[in-house]
Design a protein around this motif. Sequence first.
Motif, PDB file in Angstrom:
ATOM      1  N   PRO A 113      40.262  33.611  34.916  1.00 40.81           N
ATOM      2  CA  PRO A 113      39.879  34.910  35.479  1.00 40.81           C
ATOM      3  C   PRO A 113      39.711  35.516  33.596  1.00 40.81           C
ATOM      4  CG  PRO A 113      41.967  34.691  35.896  1.00 40.81           C
ATOM      5  CD  PRO A 113      41.844  33.202  35.346  1.00 40.81           C
ATOM      6  N   LYS A 114      39.272  36.602  33.910  1.00 45.26           N
ATOM      7  CA  LYS A 114      38.946  37.677  32.330  1.00 45.26           C
ATOM      8  C   LYS A 114      40.192  38.437  32.477  1.00 45.26           C
ATOM      9  CE  LYS A 114      34.068  38.314  32.249  1.00 45.26           C
ATOM     10  NZ  LYS A 114      33.200  37.715  34.200  1.00 45.26           N
ATOM     11  N   ARG A 118      40.713  42.666  38.554  1.00 45.43           N
ATOM     12  CA  ARG A 118      41.356  42.053  39.720  1.00 45.43           C
ATOM     13  C   ARG A 118      40.963  41.536  41.597  1.00 45.43           C
ATOM     14  NH1 ARG A 118      46.962  44.986  42.280  1.00 45.43           N
ATOM     15  NH2 ARG A 118      45.361  45.036  44.394  1.00 45.43           N
ATOM     16  N   ASP A 121      38.044  39.188  39.747  1.00 49.11           N
ATOM     17  CA  ASP A 121      38.555  38.114  39.845  1.00 49.11           C
ATOM     18  C   ASP A 121      39.295  37.581  41.211  1.00 49.11           C
ATOM     19  OD1 ASP A 121      38.439  38.145  37.077  1.00 49.11           O
ATOM     20  OD2 ASP A 121      40.524  38.904  36.989  1.00 49.11           O
ATOM     21  N   TYR A 122      39.825  38.546  42.340  1.00 53.21           N
ATOM     22  CA  TYR A 122      40.620  37.604  42.887  1.00 53.21           C
ATOM     23  C   TYR A 122      39.797  36.781  44.112  1.00 53.21           C
ATOM     24  CZ  TYR A 122      45.751  37.364  41.884  1.00 53.21           C
ATOM     25  OH  TYR A 122      46.565  36.702  41.003  1.00 53.21           O
ATOM     26  N   GLU A 124      37.522  35.257  43.733  1.00 56.33           N
ATOM     27  CA  GLU A 124      36.325  33.515  42.704  1.00 56.33           C
ATOM     28  C   GLU A 124      35.277  33.578  42.992  1.00 56.33           C
ATOM     29  OE1 GLU A 124      38.560  31.859  41.948  1.00 56.33           O
ATOM     30  OE2 GLU A 124      40.882  31.927  42.643  1.00 56.33           O
ATOM     31  N   ALA A 144      40.449  31.556  39.400  1.00 59.61           N
ATOM     32  CA  ALA A 144      40.819  32.192  39.177  1.00 59.61           C
ATOM     33  C   ALA A 144      42.603  32.940  39.185  1.00 59.61           C
ATOM     34  CB  ALA A 144      39.577  33.236  39.181  1.00 59.61           C
ATOM     35  N   THR A 145      42.489  32.360  40.562  1.00 55.92           N
ATOM     36  CA  THR A 145      43.866  32.460  41.263  1.00 55.92           C
ATOM     37  C   THR A 145      44.469  31.328  41.721  1.00 55.92           C
ATOM     38  OG1 THR A 145      42.951  32.442  43.054  1.00 55.92           O
ATOM     39  CG2 THR A 145      43.209  34.580  42.362  1.00 55.92           C
ATOM     40  N   PRO A 181      47.156  34.713  33.017  1.00 53.07           N
ATOM     41  CA  PRO A 181      46.321  34.347  34.584  1.00 53.07           C
ATOM     42  C   PRO A 181      48.013  34.651  35.431  1.00 53.07           C
ATOM     43  CG  PRO A 181      45.385  32.629  33.339  1.00 53.07           C
ATOM     44  CD  PRO A 181      46.345  33.817  32.998  1.00 53.07           C
TER      45      PRO A 181
END
Length: 320
Positions: A113-114, A118, A121-122, A124, A144-145, A181
């Motif tokens: 993730p960057k 949020r 990233d979440y 995906e 990412a998660t 992360p």
Amino acid sequence: MKLFSSVNDISDLKGSVEQALIQKADPFANQSLGKNKTLGLVFLNPSLRTRLSTQKAALNLGMNVMVMNLDKEGWALETEDGVVMNGTTVEHIREAAAVMGQYCDILGFRSFPKLQDREEDYSEGLFNKFVKFSGVPVISLESATLHPLQSFADLITIEENKRTAKPKVVLTWAPHVKSLPQAVPNSFSEWMCRAQAEGMLDFVITHPEGLELAEKFTPGAKIEYDQDSALQGADFVYAKNWSSYRDYGKTVQGAESWMITHKKLEQTKVAKVMHCLPVRRDFELSAEVLDGPHSLVIKEAANRVWSAQTILKNMLEGLK
Ligand code: CP
């Protein structure tokens, strides 16, 4: 199996651990399964364990393996849809993934993730695009998660080293110098919560207030803000840093007292200590613990081969 990105892609958790231990006992029993099949491992971020253990697993199954560091060796990648590509990006994820799907029977994909947005990233989004456009079965090499190959290896390690039928497993936040992360702790929690629901263990998470993980990954976990209380009677202590989910991407400074030491382990039931690696010695985890008899970190890394081999075998069996 067409996708491995979460514990939810596993139907039989205990059976999968048993399968992994069968692979470990006889690594080359399925050498013909992967003959003339190609695994492509695509990385947008660094890796030591995931890259080597997944390659070794594929070779054990008789597969050919290709590895690409897409961030360094590929064309500058565009990941957003609907953009006019008149800037610095050269190739869209749609074509890149589709082309790699033509060369490979199974693909693995790593993308961190960057830690700036949020929601982004979440969602995906990038991992899901890779799955959609590649058109072949995909294994998450850490998204990412979530980091499911790591968590599967962690569960294998706990099952192999437990001294009681239902051990107490504690995930403890650990200090770090930068924002990391939540993928490893989210994933570990997701797997441990499932194992707890199936009566395999008891699971506790301890961290400073404000560092709560996303609730969807912690169903049934006991959250304990006092680390000493959490460590009481623990059989396994899993140390890992993560940045805040609530105050997204922010980390806690000045919490060095959260590092696991021999003194802290006196409160446990001679707990075994785990960490996914890489680890910052004497900052995230004390060198005395890492080098001592409590540490399982090398066995845990070794088990990455068997988690990957179990998933690859399952995917190969599903190929037409
Ligand atoms: N634990 C882990 O995934 O290690 P690498 O980042 O080195 O692959």
